[in-house]
Design an enzyme around this catalytic site. Structure first.
Site, PDB file in Angstrom:
ATOM      1  N   LYS A  59      -3.988  -2.551  -2.335  1.00  0.00           N
ATOM      2  CA  LYS A  59      -3.011  -2.752  -1.266  1.00  0.00           C
ATOM      3  C   LYS A  59      -2.445  -4.168  -1.199  1.00  0.00           C
ATOM      4  CE  LYS A  59      -2.776   1.287   0.918  1.00  0.00           C
ATOM      5  NZ  LYS A  59      -1.506   1.992   1.204  1.00  0.00           N
ATOM      6  N   SER A 314      -8.924   3.380  -6.770  1.00  0.00           N
ATOM      7  CA  SER A 314      -8.000   2.655  -5.900  1.00  0.00           C
ATOM      8  C   SER A 314      -8.660   1.670  -4.951  1.00  0.00           C
ATOM      9  CB  SER A 314      -7.164   3.655  -5.088  1.00  0.00           C
ATOM     10  OG  SER A 314      -8.016   4.496  -4.323  1.00  0.00           O
TER      11      SER A 314
END
Length: 421
Positions: A59, A314
């Site tokens: 992110k 992720s």
């Protein structure tokens, strides 16, 4: 009135520009060959380790690329975001690095660990505001703040600069291997990562098949692609919190609809077993969303044989307080944990009989809640049993029924089962 959705596709120049912006900010994470999964699936499996970023997720790429593009006026007016996890941490670190003031709205039930992480990354540049019970509550509060004080909202996925930042993962993967990549499995939440990565591969490696992976309880992108329009789900399962949204981004949907080879869903129990396997066998800590791509390989077992496969891991922001729930869900998925209502005759020795004559030598009682009823002949208890072998269940139920202990099976009764798990 129908809203016109803006058409957008990230250009290679924009993604390369984002990569320059992120140089020295976001780590160039390793693309690691994984021997365990390669042997298991008879192919070459490589892990793109975004869990090794400073904020332990990808992110930071999108949030920093977006915030660094703001005008002087926007910077002066400050920024706002809403998040219960990884996006908040990416925004917080970006605020500190760029010396921009930001307000981060988080739901009140957010774990103290996540709140402290956000404060640690943002230091004096961020203020955390806890509001409401859900992400939607936090989102609405953030939008009101933007309207009231003319602040800029940093969207977690439905934003061009965010998509371009996440797309840099695709550039890195292609630079890190000389061999052609046959498949890339990528987790899908709001769609920022999958939209960006798939766009890069479409431009630079169009024969690579990009497989989007969602949790079974939050199939927002799958549903939208099936309906051929971006669709808002009424209810979702929030367990895979990094990939559980009711509606994907409009920009992301339009890109993914064209670029993804397939969209599949993975059972949350399978995700849990993958988390445990990664930790116990390889000392890799992943969050539920970070396990999605590896959990999906079983569905492509035949197609990926002998192929080069990349799985995007992720994130690794797993809350240790969820370990018991993760173990429970994994056992349920493996058909090894079962809950029953057991009828115990109100006489001496009934429980001993159940233990000696009904249960197998390797069966364990993990939950027991006994309450006497007004019925003088039968008393009921909620009993949780853990089996060694999934195939033992049918014989166990048969023995219960023959000796009149069987009351009901609760695993397939969600309205009752939610009180146990």
């Amino acid at each position: 009135m129908q809203t016109t959705i803006k058409t957008y596709t990230p250009t290679l120049a924009a993604v390369k520009s984002a990569a320059k912006t992120l140089k020295g900010i976001a780590s160039v994470t390793p693309l690691s060959y994984n021997e365990h999964y390669s042997k298991q699936w008879n192919c070459n499996v490589f892990l793109k380790r975004e869990d090794l970023q400073q904020v332990r997720s990808y992110k930071i790429r999108g949030s920093y690329n977006k915030i660094s593009s703001l005008t002087a006026t926007q910077i002066e007016n400050e920024i706002v975001c809403a998040s219960a996890g990884n996006h908040a941490q990416g925004v917080a670190l970006s605020c500190k690095l760029l010396k921009i003031k930001g307000t981060i709205f988080m739901p009140m039930p957010t774990s103290s660990q996540k709140i402290e992480q956000v404060k640690m990354f943002g230091e004096e540049y961020v203020e955390v505001v806890l509001v409401g019970d859900t992400f939607d509550d936090a989102y609405h509060a953030a939008m009101l703040e933007c309207e009231r004080l003319n602040k800029t909202f940093i969207h977690p996925f439905n934003d061009e600069k965010v998509i371009e930042g996440q797309a840099t993962i695709g550039l890195e993967i292609l630079k890190q291997t000389e061999n052609p990549i046959d498949y890339v499995f990528v987790p899908v939440g709001g769609g920022g990562l999958s939209a960006g990565l798939s766009s890069v591969f479409k431009m630079l490696s169009p024969t690579t098949k990009i497989i989007g992976v969602e949790p079974k309880g939050a199939p927002s992108m799958s549903t939208s692609i099936q309906n051929d329009r971006n669709t808002t789900l009424k209810n979702i399962e929030n367990f895979v919190d990094g990939a559980a949204v009711k509606r994907v981004g409009d920009l992301n949907f339009a890109i993914c609809k064209e670029n993804l080879y397939d969209m599949i869903t993975v059972d949350e129990g399978n995700v849990c077993q993958t988390i445990l396997d990664l930790y116990n066998k390889q000392a890799i800590v992943v969050e539920p969303a970070g396990a999605l791509s590896l959990a999906a390989l079983s569905q492509y077992a035949e197609k990926i044989k002998g192929k080069n496969v990349v799985c995007v891991v992720s994130g690794g922001n797993n809350d240790i307080t969820r370990t018991a729930e993760i173990k429970e869900r994994a056992l349920l998925y493996a058909n090894l944990k079962h809950y029953f209502i057991i009828k115990f005759p109100q006489r001496a020795g009934a429980l001993r009989e159940f233990l000696a004559e009904i249960l197998g030598p390797t069966d364990d009682i993990t939950h027991f809640e006994y309450t006497k009823k007004t019925n003088r002949e039968k008393g009921a208890a909620v009993v949780g049993l853990q089996l060694k072998n999934a195939g033992d269940l049918e014989a166990l139920i048969t023995k219960m029924k023959l000796r009149d202990f069987y009351g009901d099976y609760l695993n397939d009764k969600p309205d009752l089962f939610q009180f146990l798990v």
